[in-house]
Scaffold this active site. Structure first.
Site, mmCIF file in Angstrom:
data_model
loop_
_atom_site.group_PDB
_atom_site.id
_atom_site.type_symbol
_atom_site.label_atom_id
_atom_site.label_comp_id
_atom_site.label_asym_id
_atom_site.label_seq_id
_atom_site.Cartn_x
_atom_site.Cartn_y
_atom_site.Cartn_z
ATOM 1 N N ARG A 153 0.873 -1.172 0.000
ATOM 2 C CA ARG A 153 0.000 0.000 0.000
ATOM 3 C C ARG A 153 0.914 1.227 0.000
ATOM 4 O O ARG A 153 2.035 1.183 0.486
ATOM 5 C CB ARG A 153 -0.890 0.030 1.242
ATOM 6 C CG ARG A 153 -1.810 -1.170 1.409
ATOM 7 C CD ARG A 153 -2.607 -1.053 2.706
ATOM 8 N NE ARG A 153 -3.543 -2.156 2.871
ATOM 9 C CZ ARG A 153 -3.298 -3.260 3.575
ATOM 10 N NH1 ARG A 153 -2.122 -3.407 4.173
ATOM 11 N NH2 ARG A 153 -4.196 -4.216 3.689
ATOM 12 N N LYS A 177 -2.160 -1.884 8.027
ATOM 13 C CA LYS A 177 -3.310 -1.300 8.714
ATOM 14 C C LYS A 177 -3.350 -1.744 10.170
ATOM 15 O O LYS A 177 -3.068 -2.888 10.485
ATOM 16 C CB LYS A 177 -4.608 -1.718 8.010
ATOM 17 C CG LYS A 177 -4.789 -1.090 6.628
ATOM 18 C CD LYS A 177 -6.135 -1.463 6.043
ATOM 19 C CE LYS A 177 -6.387 -0.759 4.711
ATOM 20 N NZ LYS A 177 -7.696 -1.105 4.134
ATOM 21 N N HIS A 249 -1.995 2.167 -5.847
ATOM 22 C CA HIS A 249 -2.685 0.911 -5.544
ATOM 23 C C HIS A 249 -2.761 0.000 -6.762
ATOM 24 O O HIS A 249 -2.881 -1.217 -6.618
ATOM 25 C CB HIS A 249 -4.092 1.206 -5.020
ATOM 26 C CG HIS A 249 -4.457 0.393 -3.815
ATOM 27 N ND1 HIS A 249 -3.782 0.479 -2.615
ATOM 28 C CD2 HIS A 249 -5.422 -0.542 -3.629
ATOM 29 C CE1 HIS A 249 -4.317 -0.352 -1.746
ATOM 30 N NE2 HIS A 249 -5.301 -0.988 -2.325
ATOM 31 N N ARG A 252 -0.067 -2.484 -6.633
ATOM 32 C CA ARG A 252 -0.369 -3.536 -5.653
ATOM 33 C C ARG A 252 -1.331 -4.564 -6.259
ATOM 34 O O ARG A 252 -1.146 -5.777 -6.129
ATOM 35 C CB ARG A 252 -0.980 -2.895 -4.407
ATOM 36 C CG ARG A 252 -1.472 -3.857 -3.322
ATOM 37 C CD ARG A 252 -1.882 -3.015 -2.119
ATOM 38 N NE ARG A 252 -2.724 -3.728 -1.176
ATOM 39 C CZ ARG A 252 -2.285 -4.496 -0.188
ATOM 40 N NH1 ARG A 252 -0.987 -4.697 -0.042
ATOM 41 N NH2 ARG A 252 -3.127 -5.061 0.657
ATOM 42 N N HIS A 275 -3.974 -9.028 3.947
ATOM 43 C CA HIS A 275 -5.432 -9.045 4.081
ATOM 44 C C HIS A 275 -5.831 -9.872 5.300
ATOM 45 O O HIS A 275 -5.347 -10.989 5.482
ATOM 46 C CB HIS A 275 -6.082 -9.664 2.839
ATOM 47 C CG HIS A 275 -6.021 -8.788 1.630
ATOM 48 N ND1 HIS A 275 -6.141 -9.272 0.349
ATOM 49 C CD2 HIS A 275 -5.853 -7.446 1.498
ATOM 50 C CE1 HIS A 275 -6.051 -8.280 -0.509
ATOM 51 N NE2 HIS A 275 -5.878 -7.165 0.168
ATOM 52 N N TYR A 284 -9.305 -11.113 -6.698
ATOM 53 C CA TYR A 284 -8.369 -11.238 -7.818
ATOM 54 C C TYR A 284 -8.698 -12.429 -8.709
ATOM 55 O O TYR A 284 -8.321 -12.456 -9.875
ATOM 56 C CB TYR A 284 -6.936 -11.333 -7.293
ATOM 57 C CG TYR A 284 -6.512 -10.058 -6.614
ATOM 58 C CD1 TYR A 284 -6.180 -8.938 -7.357
ATOM 59 C CD2 TYR A 284 -6.506 -9.959 -5.224
ATOM 60 C CE1 TYR A 284 -5.832 -7.750 -6.738
ATOM 61 C CE2 TYR A 284 -6.153 -8.772 -4.597
ATOM 62 C CZ TYR A 284 -5.819 -7.679 -5.367
ATOM 63 O OH TYR A 284 -5.485 -6.503 -4.751
#
Length: 303
Positions: A153, A177, A249, A252, A275, A284
């Site tokens: 990110r 995150k 992004h 990524r 994730h 994806y």
């Protein structure tokens, strides 16, 4: 309780209890402020404790006139979380969004770049470009190679430290995150370009106090901000005449998509992207249905 007090307490809750990042807290705050602004503009004096579902429904109705379904859904989710917090703290007994349904939205497939497009963008970098005697061309190449090579990110990229580089072990440490850390493998090509920047360019920068361990610096010796990374990518896309709308992004997304297309398993991709849920990573799969066909043809016992 006044709105500002409730909002301040909620922000502390998100930071301390839920461990959310500043960006996530800012997004939640923005959603609540939209409702606060609506109440102010319409001279509605209801507090967070007394506001009714009817008032919130009217706000959502007005919101639908100017926001798409995805934005509406996000704001409804943010407000629902805020009022759930008020219930948790015994300020309210009900959630005014309990019966409000979010608009149905389809799966938003992330934009991706082909390997050829990635190469074209990186090759468009003027490696001789300097700013105040700092070779920002070499720095920019290292930045894009890291974005794509490690699937980071943009916030993770700008916060990378020299002490996060474990090249001998073949990993970098990434803080994602909620300040959650993960180790991401790094390929030789990415290590090569980071080392060129780190050993040849970074030493020419007069580094400001407090940024001694920051990897990617601007010409003033401070940490690069997110907006600068967006600008670098936008200018390169324009330079090669790329028609797609791309951002950091996009690199990524391309990282994950290309791994999947080359038969990497979803669980490994999930760990590398950081994730929490594999459901997020599964998006994806929708990018390339041919991958599913290859999997069945290769692994099904009745192929």
């Amino acid at each position: 309780m006044k709105w500002q007090n409730a909002l301040k307490n909620y922000q502390l809750y998100l930071k301390i209890e839920r461990g959310l990042s500043k960006n996530s807290i800012d997004n939640y705050t923005l959603d609540i402020k939209k409702l606060m602004r609506y109440l102010e503009e319409n001279q509605i004096s209801e507090s967070p404790i007394s506001i009714t579902s009817e008032i919130v429904q009217q706000f959502i109705y007005e919101l639908a006139k100017q926001a798409n379904a995805r934005s509406q859904s996000r704001i409804i989710s943010g407000l629902r979380s805020f009022f759930n917090y008020l219930i948790f703290e015994d300020y309210r007994e009900d959630n005014p969004l309990e019966l409000i349904e979010s608009p149905k939205i389809g799966i938003k497939l992330p934009d991706t770049l082909s390997e050829k497009e990635i190469d074209s963008i990186i090759n468009a970098i003027d490696l001789a470009q300097e700013y105040n005697s700092v070779k920002i061309g070499e720095r920019n190449r290292a930045i894009l190679e890291t974005l794509y090579g490690c699937g980071l990110r943009v916030s993770e990229l700008v916060n990378l430290k020299l002490s996060d580089l474990f090249f001998d072990e073949g990993f970098i440490k990434v803080t994602g995150k909620g300040d959650k850390q993960r180790f991401v493998p790094i390929v030789d090509a990415t290590k090569k370009y980071i080392n060129i920047y780190k050993n040849e360019v970074r030493p020419t920068i007069h580094i400001k106090e407090g940024y001694e361990d920051t990897l990617f610096l601007n010409h003033k010796g401070k940490q690069l901000n997110r907006a600068m990374i967006f600008t670098i990518i936008k200018q390169l896309a324009e330079k090669i005449g790329l028609k797609k709308s791309i951002s950091p992004h996009t690199f990524r997304h391309s990282f994950a998509t290309h791994l999947l297309q080359n038969n990497a398993d979803l669980r490994s991709i999930q760990l590398m992207l950081g994730h929490e849920s594999i459901t997020t990573t599964e998006i994806y799969v929708h990018l390339d249905k041919s991958h599913l066909t290859k999997v069945v043809q290769q692994y099904h016992p009745r192929k």
